[in-house]
Design a protein around this motif. Structure first.
Motif, PDB file in Angstrom:
ATOM      1  N   LEU A 158       0.817  -1.206   0.000  1.00  0.00           N
ATOM      2  CA  LEU A 158       0.000   0.000   0.000  1.00  0.00           C
ATOM      3  C   LEU A 158       0.859   1.268   0.000  1.00  0.00           C
ATOM      4  CD1 LEU A 158      -2.685  -1.057   2.646  1.00  0.00           C
ATOM      5  CD2 LEU A 158      -2.956  -0.960   0.157  1.00  0.00           C
ATOM      6  N   MET A 159       2.188   1.096   0.086  1.00  0.00           N
ATOM      7  CA  MET A 159       3.089   2.233   0.114  1.00  0.00           C
ATOM      8  C   MET A 159       3.434   2.687  -1.311  1.00  0.00           C
ATOM      9  SD  MET A 159       3.530   2.762   3.360  1.00  0.00           S
ATOM     10  CE  MET A 159       1.826   2.209   3.559  1.00  0.00           C
ATOM     11  N   GLU A 160       3.760   3.968  -1.448  1.00  0.00           N
ATOM     12  CA  GLU A 160       4.102   4.515  -2.766  1.00  0.00           C
ATOM     13  C   GLU A 160       5.565   4.293  -3.119  1.00  0.00           C
ATOM     14  OE1 GLU A 160       3.011   8.596  -2.649  1.00  0.00           O
ATOM     15  OE2 GLU A 160       0.859   8.203  -2.691  1.00  0.00           O
ATOM     16  N   HIS A 161       6.413   4.132  -2.114  1.00  0.00           N
ATOM     17  CA  HIS A 161       7.840   3.908  -2.345  1.00  0.00           C
ATOM     18  C   HIS A 161       8.328   2.789  -1.419  1.00  0.00           C
ATOM     19  CE1 HIS A 161       7.220   8.048  -3.744  1.00  0.00           C
ATOM     20  NE2 HIS A 161       8.226   7.832  -4.572  1.00  0.00           N
ATOM     21  N   THR A 162       9.372   2.120  -1.852  1.00  0.00           N
ATOM     22  CA  THR A 162       9.996   1.071  -1.042  1.00  0.00           C
ATOM     23  C   THR A 162      11.453   1.426  -0.826  1.00  0.00           C
ATOM     24  OG1 THR A 162       8.533  -0.617  -1.969  1.00  0.00           O
ATOM     25  CG2 THR A 162      10.559  -1.387  -0.922  1.00  0.00           C
ATOM     26  N   ALA A 163      11.892   1.358   0.420  1.00  0.00           N
ATOM     27  CA  ALA A 163      13.300   1.637   0.752  1.00  0.00           C
ATOM     28  C   ALA A 163      13.884   0.402   1.422  1.00  0.00           C
ATOM     29  CB  ALA A 163      13.410   2.848   1.679  1.00  0.00           C
ATOM     30  N   GLU A 164      15.021  -0.049   0.924  1.00  0.00           N
ATOM     31  CA  GLU A 164      15.681  -1.214   1.504  1.00  0.00           C
ATOM     32  C   GLU A 164      17.060  -0.803   2.024  1.00  0.00           C
ATOM     33  OE1 GLU A 164      16.516  -5.862   0.469  1.00  0.00           O
ATOM     34  OE2 GLU A 164      16.952  -4.412  -1.095  1.00  0.00           O
TER      35      GLU A 164
END
Length: 236
Positions: A158-164
């Protein structure tokens, strides 16, 4: 650092507006009340003092226009599935899911500009998870900047961006988690194909080198057999 628990060792941190925070250790504060989780404890305490005869301007300033805040909080809790839970009830008497859900209701009420959610679905049942999913979905009226740490793929999608964060390096991808995983799989497949192509090219180059060396050796042997000096040696 965003939550104010750490300070940067260098530089400056500027946050546009207020920050709300849902920590994993929320359930450990057993003496906190539901009013604390909702962020309305100070207003309710001021209301109680006024009801007991206080004329202190500070109490009236604390209440402002929120004279019915108790009823509105109970309605918000009921809408989240927490029916009949008193605002004075302590965290130690709630389940982990009830505690987290009440805190989520409080974060929605507070209208923070930035909200940090640390593994928010760990203690939630399916109903409570659906409440959170609806709250953070694209069509929801709750629109802070959300920073979510979670193993819940349905929530991450549901998030607009993914950070790893991996081995000290932060990668940010413009899309939800499933799209990021698909992107990584494509990258891995491309890398594996590139490796196969490189290995095949190396084998071809090695074979060509062997063939060239073999051809050269044959030519040298043939040249020795047909040279005038070889003919002279045979006659002598």
């Amino acid at each position: 650092m965003l939550a104010g628990e750490l300070s940067p060792t260098a530089g400056h941190l500027a946050i546009p507006g207020s920050v709300g925070y849902l920590p994993q250790r929320l359930t450990l504060d057993t003496d906190a009340t539901v009013a604390d989780l909702l962020g309305v404890r100070a207003v309710l305490d001021a209301l109680a003092r006024i009801e007991h005869g206080s004329t202190d301007p500070a109490d009236f300033d604390a209440v402002g226009d929120d004279w019915d805040i108790g009823d509105r909080c109970l309605a918000d809790l009921a809408a989240a599935g927490l029916h009949g839970i008193e605002l004075s009830r302590r965290v130690g008497t709630l389940s982990g899911g009830q505690t987290v859900l009440a805190a989520l209701v409080g974060l929605r009420r507070s209208r923070h500009d930035v909200v940090l959610l640390d593994e928010p679905t760990n203690n939630l049942d399916r109903h409570a998870r659906e409440y959170l999913y609806d709250a953070v979905s694209a069509h929801a009226s709750w629109t802070p900047t959300l920073i979510v740490v979670s193993h819940d793929i349905e929530l991450l999608d549901l998030m607009e961006h993914t950070a790893e964060l991996h081995t000290g390096s932060l990668t940010v991808f413009g899309g939800p988690y499933s799209a990021y995983r698909e992107h990584l799989e494509h990258q891995q497949a491309a890398a594996e194909q590139a490796l196969i192509t490189a290995e095949q090219a190396l084998k071809t180059e090695q074979r060509q080198q062997v063939e060239a060396q073999t051809t050269l050796a044959r030519r040298l042997r043939y040249a020795k057999k047909t040279s005038p000096l070889s003919d002279v040696r045979r006659r002598s």
